[in-house]
Design an enzyme around this catalytic site. Structure first.
Site, PDB file in Angstrom:
ATOM      1  N   GLN A  14       1.065   3.793   1.967  1.00 50.27           N
ATOM      2  CA  GLN A  14       1.671   4.064   3.282  1.00 50.27           C
ATOM      3  C   GLN A  14       2.154   2.779   3.958  1.00 50.27           C
ATOM      4  OE1 GLN A  14       2.681   6.705   4.968  1.00 50.27           O
ATOM      5  NE2 GLN A  14       2.139   8.097   3.316  1.00 50.27           N
ATOM      6  N   SER A  15       2.622   1.823   3.180  1.00 47.13           N
ATOM      7  CA  SER A  15       3.088   0.558   3.741  1.00 47.13           C
ATOM      8  C   SER A  15       4.322   0.734   4.620  1.00 47.13           C
ATOM      9  CB  SER A  15       3.419  -0.400   2.595  1.00 47.13           C
ATOM     10  OG  SER A  15       4.166  -1.498   3.076  1.00 47.13           O
ATOM     11  N   ASN A  16       4.241   0.145   5.803  1.00 40.42           N
ATOM     12  CA  ASN A  16       5.423   0.108   6.670  1.00 40.42           C
ATOM     13  C   ASN A  16       6.408  -0.956   6.200  1.00 40.42           C
ATOM     14  OD1 ASN A  16       4.393   1.999   8.701  1.00 40.42           O
ATOM     15  ND2 ASN A  16       2.858   0.403   9.049  1.00 40.42           N
ATOM     16  N   ALA A  36       0.848  -1.197   0.000  1.00 38.39           N
ATOM     17  CA  ALA A  36       0.000   0.000   0.000  1.00 38.39           C
ATOM     18  C   ALA A  36       0.885   1.249   0.000  1.00 38.39           C
ATOM     19  CB  ALA A  36      -0.894  -0.003   1.234  1.00 38.39           C
TER      20      ALA A  36
END
Ligand SMILES: *Cc1c(COP(=O)(O)O)cnc(C)c1O
Length: 364
Positions: A87-89, A85
């Site tokens: 805003q993937s961590n 995504a």
């Protein structure tokens, strides 16, 4: 420690040792009390601080990526690719780890969250992806796991043609859950902390890809610990998440070649705070983020840990955790907070401090 426990630990360690791994996690991460919030909620609350795993703002993905980067380096790769995504961590942590090991990193960002703002697209984890020197690619089709994987494979082919040695970090359920092994390791770490600090009655964590949930649950059961593990659904409804966790537990057993069977009845998931969906705020989550910040000085994130705390607060308020010793797994994700600054600012400026805050400071 009993002889049986020691041999269970040895078996796990032996099974894990067959997998190449880069040991970069700052571990053990603290297991510390959240005394104010616990007192408010009528329980003994502890945080397992996996937001403090060290590399690139930390979080649960550092533990998971130890095994993927171990595999990549063992394969002689000089480039890693990953999809996630916006805003993937996971991709942010992969970018940091690639920088650490001198590898090139290609990131494919999927448009999974509708109606995103320029802030969401550029701040938080995306700012860090760029800062770590990753090359960004965009995948417009949202929730299409197979399509996203095919698109990454195409980028890898191109890189191979240009003489690079790419390694794709494969996160789909059709691939072995290498990342879950990081949480088998974490289960051993927690078991030692329970020996030192006393046992607990329940562990509450985010259940997304289920690598964390399945790895931790499997690891605890393999060590003979019966502590209930409750997954708060952050990605899909409980009806879809429960079979996923079940499958992933069986996958971990197969990968480690250990005869530990996790029955369906041992997989606890709740989706009461998931709406309106993955990566999207709701009132209970904003309240939980705010309350934890005000009462503990502890920062949670909108997509994962804020929802976990919201779920935990609901359970506590329903009386399901009264007087119990409960571990909240802080799995990180805090950089994403800044990508939601506009929505959070609106919520913070409309109204009084969160319920449960005691201005007089009358905490335990
Ligand atoms: C990815 C992530 C999770 C979920 O972990 P899974 O192993 O995918 O289930 C939880 N918290 C944070 C902060 C994450 O980035």
């Amino acid at each position: 420690m009993s002889a049986a426990k020691r041999s269970a630990e040895d078996n796990l360690e032996e099974a894990l040792a067959r997998f190449p791994r880069v040991a970069v996690t700052h571990a053990p991460t603290p297991l510390e009390p959240l005394a104010n919030l616990g007192a408010d909620l009528g329980l003994s609350l502890l945080a397992k601080r996996d937001d403090c795993t060290g590399l690139g703002f930390g979080g649960n993905k550092v533990r998971q990526l130890e095994f993927y980067f171990g595999a990549a380096l063992a394969a002689g790769a000089d480039t890693v690719l990953i999809t996630g995504a916006v805003q993937s961590n996971f991709v942010r942590t992969a970018a940091a780890m690639a920088a650490r090991f001198g590898m090139e990193c290609h990131i494919q960002l999927e448009e999974r969250v509708p109606d995103v703002t320029p802030l969401h697209r550029n701040n938080g984890n995306v700012l860090l992806d760029r800062l770590f020197g990753a090359r960004l690619h965009s995948f417009p089709e949202g929730e299409d796991e197979a399509g996203a994987d095919a698109a990454v494979a195409a980028i890898a082919d191109k890189l191979r043609g240009a003489g690079r040695k790419p390694y794709i970090i494969p996160l789909g359920v059709d691939h072995p859950p290498l990342g879950a092994l990081g949480y088998v390791v974490a289960a051993m770490e927690l078991a030692r902390q329970f020996e030192e600090q006393g046992p607990v009655d329940e562990i509450v964590l985010a259940s997304g890809s289920a690598a964390t949930h399945s790895g931790l649950l499997f690891g605890l059961r393999a060590l003979g610990l019966e502590t209930p593990v409750r997954g708060i659904c952050v990605r899909r409804p409980a009806a879809a998440q429960q079979p996923r966790v079940l499958r992933r537990c069986a996958d971990v057993a197969r990968l480690l070649d250990l005869p530990v069977v996790i029955p369906e009845s041992d997989i606890r998931v709740s989706d009461d705070v998931l709406a309106p969906g993955y990566g999207r705020l709701n009132a209970a989550t904003v309240a939980a983020i705010r309350r934890t910040a005000e009462r503990e000085g502890l920062v949670l994130d909108p997509a994962y840990t804020g929802k976990v705390m919201a779920g935990l607060i609901q359970l506590a308020e329903a009386g399901a955790l009264a007087g119990r010793r409960v571990v909240f797994l802080h799995s990180g994700g805090t950089p994403a907070l800044f990508a939601y600054a506009d929505q959070l600012t609106d919520a913070l400026s409309s109204g009084a401090p969160s319920s449960g805050a005691s201005p007089s400071g009358s905490a335990a």
